[in-house]
Design a protein around this motif. Sequence first.
Motif, PDB file in Angstrom:
ATOM      1  N   PHE A 108       0.830  -1.204   0.000  1.00 32.99           N
ATOM      2  CA  PHE A 108       0.000   0.000   0.000  1.00 32.99           C
ATOM      3  C   PHE A 108       0.867   1.257   0.000  1.00 32.99           C
ATOM      4  O   PHE A 108       1.921   1.289   0.633  1.00 32.99           O
ATOM      5  CB  PHE A 108      -0.913   0.035   1.226  1.00 32.99           C
ATOM      6  N   ALA A 113      -2.303   4.297   3.306  1.00 34.22           N
ATOM      7  CA  ALA A 113      -2.326   3.213   4.282  1.00 34.22           C
ATOM      8  C   ALA A 113      -2.497   3.745   5.699  1.00 34.22           C
ATOM      9  O   ALA A 113      -3.344   3.279   6.468  1.00 34.22           O
ATOM     10  CB  ALA A 113      -1.052   2.373   4.186  1.00 34.22           C
ATOM     11  N   PHE A 117      -6.529   3.469   5.125  1.00 37.25           N
ATOM     12  CA  PHE A 117      -6.713   2.023   5.230  1.00 37.25           C
ATOM     13  C   PHE A 117      -6.684   1.545   6.677  1.00 37.25           C
ATOM     14  O   PHE A 117      -7.535   0.765   7.110  1.00 37.25           O
ATOM     15  CB  PHE A 117      -5.641   1.280   4.424  1.00 37.25           C
ATOM     16  N   THR A 299     -11.880  -0.074  -0.647  1.00 36.65           N
ATOM     17  CA  THR A 299     -11.119  -0.137   0.604  1.00 36.65           C
ATOM     18  C   THR A 299     -11.356  -1.458   1.305  1.00 36.65           C
ATOM     19  O   THR A 299     -10.418  -2.080   1.824  1.00 36.65           O
ATOM     20  CB  THR A 299     -11.516   1.026   1.535  1.00 36.65           C
ATOM     21  N   THR A 303      -8.153  -3.987   1.910  1.00 36.74           N
ATOM     22  CA  THR A 303      -7.735  -4.263   3.286  1.00 36.74           C
ATOM     23  C   THR A 303      -8.175  -5.636   3.769  1.00 36.74           C
ATOM     24  O   THR A 303      -7.680  -6.119   4.784  1.00 36.74           O
ATOM     25  CB  THR A 303      -8.299  -3.211   4.257  1.00 36.74           C
TER      26      THR A 303
END
Length: 330
Positions: A108, A113, A117, A299, A303
């Motif tokens: 990422f 991130a 994230f 997302t 993730t």
Amino acid sequence: MTGRVAIVTGANTGIGYQVARYLAEGGNDVVMACRSIEKGKEAMNRIKAEYPNSLVQVMEVDLSSMDSVRKFVKEFTRKKTRLNLLVNNAGMALNFKDQTRKTMREGFEVTMATNHFGPFLLSCLLIDYLIQTADIMGEARIINVTCALHDHEHSWLSKDCGFLEVDNFQLQKEGTFNGLQAYKNSKLCNVLLTYYLAEKLNNTHVTVNAIDPGIVPTTELSRNANKTDRFLWLCCVHRCCRIAKKTTTPIKASLHICQLADSEKYEGVTGKYFQNGHEERSSVESYDKELQEKVWKVTNRLTGARSMTLANEDLEEISLNSHGSLDMIK
């Protein structure tokens, strides 16, 4: 003691420290979620020296690492039986002029991130705790700390940025990356998903709001910038903004967050954006419902989060299976 349990990310310094300090003073059980356990313990000891009877502890989490977030949640749920408040405060920024894209071990881009994230995954993994606590105690709150730079159409500093492109979500296309665009996009995502999650959590008594605490040059947000740029930011930009009365201090900025976290005034208030303690309109881009949903889905996929879609009394959980496809689980 209030019996309320709060998590504050980035609590070892700046705004996060002041929020944790305020909540600890008020008798809350505060978990200081910090990237550096050593710096976190130093900050915790300062709070305990000031308030010897306070309930405060440090737990390690690196929001740029999804593995670290999962480890944090696993440890937290071993220790605590409820969660009343989650303050997603921690963030970072590269040199705004930096055109070198940096990625983490998981692949990422580091700004997205850390700022998006990680907080997204943390919120998703803790949502059951928040819902259960709200059911027992009447409410629970999520606060996402964002920045006015998410609105590039009205911010002088991010005016040269472009709109968020879902097909270039991490600025992976050649020639599109710079530190300012990466930061703007990540802070926009905070607002987009505040609105999306608030709507999906309707009728659960879990509220979700976003807040821009103002320009606080003395935080560690620019810790990854080089020494020259840090000097220019702290001495030049800070001075210009201060003269224009555009800056604030960590203590003043934290008070706005603490009021949103603690005040009865905001009970039941959800899906709102605040600046300097007042409800305001966020960027036009952030109200795009189609963009909100697209960002939520991408997302979740990237993730591997277990996200939730709530419709009235029906709860559907979306999880990422081992083949990377989305399964709907009743």
